[in-house]
Design a protein around this motif. Structure first.
Motif, PDB file in Angstrom:
ATOM      1  N   LYS A  59      -4.485   6.491   7.238  1.00  0.00           N
ATOM      2  CA  LYS A  59      -3.864   6.371   5.917  1.00  0.00           C
ATOM      3  C   LYS A  59      -4.526   7.395   4.995  1.00  0.00           C
ATOM      4  CE  LYS A  59      -3.538   1.490   6.902  1.00  0.00           C
ATOM      5  NZ  LYS A  59      -4.096   0.176   6.584  1.00  0.00           N
ATOM      6  N   ASN A 110      -0.060  10.264   4.357  1.00  0.00           N
ATOM      7  CA  ASN A 110       0.468   9.235   5.238  1.00  0.00           C
ATOM      8  C   ASN A 110       0.130   7.852   4.692  1.00  0.00           C
ATOM      9  OD1 ASN A 110       1.779   8.520   7.732  1.00  0.00           O
ATOM     10  ND2 ASN A 110      -0.224   7.855   8.470  1.00  0.00           N
ATOM     11  N   ARG A 111       1.136   7.014   4.464  1.00  0.00           N
ATOM     12  CA  ARG A 111       0.962   5.634   4.014  1.00  0.00           C
ATOM     13  C   ARG A 111       0.062   5.564   2.781  1.00  0.00           C
ATOM     14  NH1 ARG A 111      -0.488   3.433   9.826  1.00  0.00           N
ATOM     15  NH2 ARG A 111      -1.523   1.785   8.675  1.00  0.00           N
ATOM     16  N   GLU A 131      -0.986   2.427   0.890  1.00  0.00           N
ATOM     17  CA  GLU A 131      -1.897   1.488   1.554  1.00  0.00           C
ATOM     18  C   GLU A 131      -3.367   1.895   1.429  1.00  0.00           C
ATOM     19  OE1 GLU A 131      -0.656   0.636   5.593  1.00  0.00           O
ATOM     20  OE2 GLU A 131       1.431   1.025   5.037  1.00  0.00           O
TER      21      GLU A 131
END
Length: 176
Positions: free
Chosen positions: A124, A140-141, A144
């Motif tokens: 993440k 990415n993500r 989160e």
């Protein structure tokens, strides 16, 4: 060079800060990791902060966090990593989280500022306000990823040529 890596934070080490250090002319610099079966062993997940470090001519791991844990990487200079396919500046992989904030990237002949896969599992990554200088970061993500302000007070300086020069000049031994 340092051999396998210059610094490893692993298996239960947490609340670590690395600041004003120089990692230079080596294949691997920093690995933050836990034993692959950390969930079964109840090993704490690392929380590591990198501030005003110089990563210069390091092929990979400037730094790399894998499997689990949180890395806050801010106001660092990451320059001239490896030129082969698969080489990169920094990396977040597995279930690890990296908050990559206001760093200076200079890739030389490789524009892959960040690699995010570990055995096909992507880490993440949230990466606000970095100076990429022709390199690229694959976020990415991001939703989160932890917020460092939930853990401590800090101020990330705006990354510009002046701050880059200051980091390069002041990182390393006090007595040069």
């Amino acid at each position: 060079g340092c051999g396998d890596e210059c610094l490893e934070v692993s298996d239960g080490s947490t609340h670590v800060t690395v600041s004003r250090s120089v990692f230079k002319d080596t294949y691997y610099a920093v690995l933050i990791t836990v034993n692959a079966d950390y969930e079964k062993k109840d090993i704490p997940k690392a929380r590591v902060t990198f501030y005003q470090n110089l990563f210069d001519h390091v092929t990979r791991r400037s730094p790399r966090i894998a499997f689990a844990g949180k890395a806050h990487v801010f106001n660092n200079v990451i320059a001239s990593w490896g030129t082969s396919v698969g080489d990169y500046g920094s990396s977040a992989a597995g279930q690890a989280e990296m908050y990559l904030e206001r760093n200076w990237f200079e890739g030389g002949n490789n524009d892959a500022a960040l690699a995010t896969a570990l055995d096909g599992v992507f880490g993440k990554l949230k990466a606000p306000d970095n100076r990429l200088n022709g390199t690229n970061i694959q976020v990415n993500r991001a939703s989160e990823v932890f917020d460092p302000a939930d853990f401590y007070n800090y101020k990330a300086e705006v990354m510009d040529q002046g701050l880059k020069d200051k980091i390069v000049e002041n990182a390393g031994p006090i007595y040069k």
